[in-house]
Motif scaffolding. Structure first.
Motif, PDB file in Angstrom:
ATOM      1  N   TYR A   1       0.828  -1.202   0.000  1.00 11.42           N
ATOM      2  CA  TYR A   1       0.000   0.000   0.000  1.00 11.42           C
ATOM      3  C   TYR A   1       0.868   1.261   0.000  1.00 11.42           C
ATOM      4  O   TYR A   1       1.859   1.348   0.734  1.00 11.42           O
TER       5      TYR A   1
ATOM      6  N   TYR B   1      -4.499   6.996  -2.911  1.00  5.09           N
ATOM      7  CA  TYR B   1      -3.764   5.868  -2.384  1.00  5.09           C
ATOM      8  C   TYR B   1      -3.757   4.733  -3.412  1.00  5.09           C
ATOM      9  O   TYR B   1      -4.519   4.745  -4.391  1.00  5.09           O
TER      10      TYR B   1
ATOM     11  N   PHE C   1       3.443  14.442   1.665  1.00  2.54           N
ATOM     12  CA  PHE C   1       4.078  13.267   2.239  1.00  2.54           C
ATOM     13  C   PHE C   1       3.589  12.007   1.546  1.00  2.54           C
ATOM     14  O   PHE C   1       2.390  11.827   1.314  1.00  2.54           O
TER      15      PHE C   1
ATOM     16  N   HIS D   1      -5.229  22.045   9.143  1.00  2.00           N
ATOM     17  CA  HIS D   1      -5.917  20.897   8.532  1.00  2.00           C
ATOM     18  C   HIS D   1      -5.237  19.574   8.837  1.00  2.00           C
ATOM     19  O   HIS D   1      -5.819  18.522   8.630  1.00  2.00           O
ATOM     20  N   GLY D   2      -4.025  19.599   9.297  1.00  3.38           N
ATOM     21  CA  GLY D   2      -3.324  18.342   9.535  1.00  3.38           C
ATOM     22  C   GLY D   2      -3.013  17.635   8.231  1.00  3.38           C
ATOM     23  O   GLY D   2      -2.848  18.257   7.175  1.00  3.38           O
ATOM     24  N   LEU D   3      -2.956  16.323   8.300  1.00  2.63           N
ATOM     25  CA  LEU D   3      -2.663  15.490   7.128  1.00  2.63           C
ATOM     26  C   LEU D   3      -3.976  15.034   6.490  1.00  2.63           C
ATOM     27  O   LEU D   3      -4.838  14.483   7.167  1.00  2.63           O
TER      28      LEU D   3
ATOM     29  N   GLN E   1      -0.047  18.166   3.948  1.00  2.00           N
ATOM     30  CA  GLN E   1      -0.118  18.676   5.311  1.00  2.00           C
ATOM     31  C   GLN E   1      -0.156  20.189   5.279  1.00  2.00           C
ATOM     32  O   GLN E   1       0.749  20.830   4.738  1.00  2.00           O
TER      33      GLN E   1
ATOM     34  N   TYR F   1      -0.357  12.146   1.016  1.00  2.50           N
ATOM     35  CA  TYR F   1      -1.048  13.075   1.900  1.00  2.50           C
ATOM     36  C   TYR F   1      -0.487  14.477   1.673  1.00  2.50           C
ATOM     37  O   TYR F   1       0.658  14.644   1.265  1.00  2.50           O
TER      38      TYR F   1
ATOM     39  N   TYR G   1       1.721   3.284   9.191  1.00  3.21           N
ATOM     40  CA  TYR G   1       2.435   3.816   8.048  1.00  3.21           C
ATOM     41  C   TYR G   1       3.904   4.056   8.353  1.00  3.21           C
ATOM     42  O   TYR G   1       4.278   4.346   9.492  1.00  3.21           O
TER      43      TYR G   1
ATOM     44  N   TYR H   1       0.508   5.769  -0.209  1.00  6.49           N
ATOM     45  CA  TYR H   1      -0.427   6.872   0.023  1.00  6.49           C
ATOM     46  C   TYR H   1       0.259   8.213  -0.243  1.00  6.49           C
ATOM     47  O   TYR H   1       1.452   8.358  -0.015  1.00  6.49           O
TER      48      TYR H   1
ATOM     49  N   ARG I   1       8.298  19.863  -0.146  1.00  5.76           N
ATOM     50  CA  ARG I   1       7.722  21.197   0.105  1.00  5.76           C
ATOM     51  C   ARG I   1       7.505  21.869  -1.233  1.00  5.76           C
ATOM     52  O   ARG I   1       8.468  22.206  -1.922  1.00  5.76           O
TER      53      ARG I   1
ATOM     54  N   LEU J   1      -5.646  12.870   3.108  1.00  9.31           N
ATOM     55  CA  LEU J   1      -5.350  11.876   2.083  1.00  9.31           C
ATOM     56  C   LEU J   1      -5.754  12.378   0.704  1.00  9.31           C
ATOM     57  O   LEU J   1      -6.901  12.805   0.483  1.00  9.31           O
TER      58      LEU J   1
ATOM     59  N   PHE K   1       6.482   6.908   6.790  1.00  9.00           N
ATOM     60  CA  PHE K   1       6.429   8.127   5.993  1.00  9.00           C
ATOM     61  C   PHE K   1       7.779   8.459   5.382  1.00  9.00           C
ATOM     62  O   PHE K   1       8.840   8.151   5.939  1.00  9.00           O
ATOM     63  N   GLY K   2       7.711   9.142   4.229  1.00  7.91           N
ATOM     64  CA  GLY K   2       8.888   9.773   3.668  1.00  7.91           C
ATOM     65  C   GLY K   2       9.147  11.105   4.344  1.00  7.91           C
ATOM     66  O   GLY K   2       8.423  11.504   5.266  1.00  7.91           O
ATOM     67  N   SER K   3      10.173  11.808   3.883  1.00  6.32           N
ATOM     68  CA  SER K   3      10.582  13.068   4.510  1.00  6.32           C
ATOM     69  C   SER K   3       9.824  14.275   3.990  1.00  6.32           C
ATOM     70  O   SER K   3       9.968  15.371   4.517  1.00  6.32           O
TER      71      SER K   3
END
Lengths: 112, 112
Positions: B31, B48, B90, B41-43, B37, B35, B101, B33, B108, B45, B103-105
């Protein structure tokens, strides 16, 4: 109304304090509950993982899930300056790809 | 995380141009995804994937498309970039339906 609500803070506490972070949610189908820690300009990293209700402890961290109240918590004991980060709660329902729904994140600062 | 590489790390682009962000994993996770950020609003989706050539929309998919031709690569394309797509993007992967999950870095992206 958002599916997951989290107080964005910021929260500032002295070193050694017990920290309590909380999220509420509205979707009763959520079964997997997680806490992620995110340092500035980095990706989130999985900190705690809980399935269904109950408590889970890992070192200084304790995660609690109360499905009857739709409320989850993360406790940090003996907090350290290195714990300063943004903490995100996340949750998902059963079945298919794990589409996590995140809270807004709480920015935490531990002061030496 | 060394197992997930996002490229580019930073990008500035002009309104109306197409942009492609790349996520490469060496974890062999099924899987993947995308996202975004944003403050307040946060993260959230975007899209996916649950396997090669198998993708689906997330909460905020308008203006975005994805492709997954190999297990290790998941591309996110902004078809015609707008200022509202300025964000940190992300990529995340998960091995199973219930494992949390990685996550990648992040990338931006600034649309001017």
């Amino acid at each position: 109304q958002k599916e997951v609500e989290q107080d964005p803070g910021p929260l500032s506490v002295p070193e050694g304090a017990i920290v309590s972070l909380n999220c509420t949610y509205s979707n009763s189908a959520f079964q997997y509950f997680m806490w992620y820690r995110q340092y500035s300009r980095k990706g989130p990293e999985l900190l705690m993982y809980t399935y269904s209700s109950g408590n889970k402890e890992d070192g200084r961290f304790t995660a609690q899930v109360d499905k009857s109240s739709k409320y989850i918590s993360l406790f940090i004991r003996d907090s350290q300056p290195s714990d300063s980060a943004t903490y995100l709660c996340a949750m998902s329902a059963l079945g298919g790809a794990q589409k996590l729904v995140f809270g807004q994140g709480t920015r935490l600062t531990i002061n030496p | 995380d060394a197992g997930i590489t996002q490229s580019p790390r930073h990008k500035v682009t002009e309104t109306g141009t197409p942009v492609t962000l790349r996520c490469h994993q060496t974890e062999n996770h099924r899987y993947m995804y995308w996202y975004r950020q944003d403050p307040g609003h946060g993260l959230r989706l975007i899209h996916y994937s649950y396997g090669v050539k198998d993708t689906d929309k997330g909460e905020v998919s308008d203006g975005y498309s994805v492709s997954r031709s190999k297990t290790e690569d998941f591309l996110l394309t902004l078809e015609s970039a707008t200022s509202s797509q300025t964000s940190v993007y992300f990529c995340a992967t998960s091995l199973s339906e219930a494992g949390g999950y990685t996550f990648g870095s992040g990338t931006r992206l600034t649309v001017v």
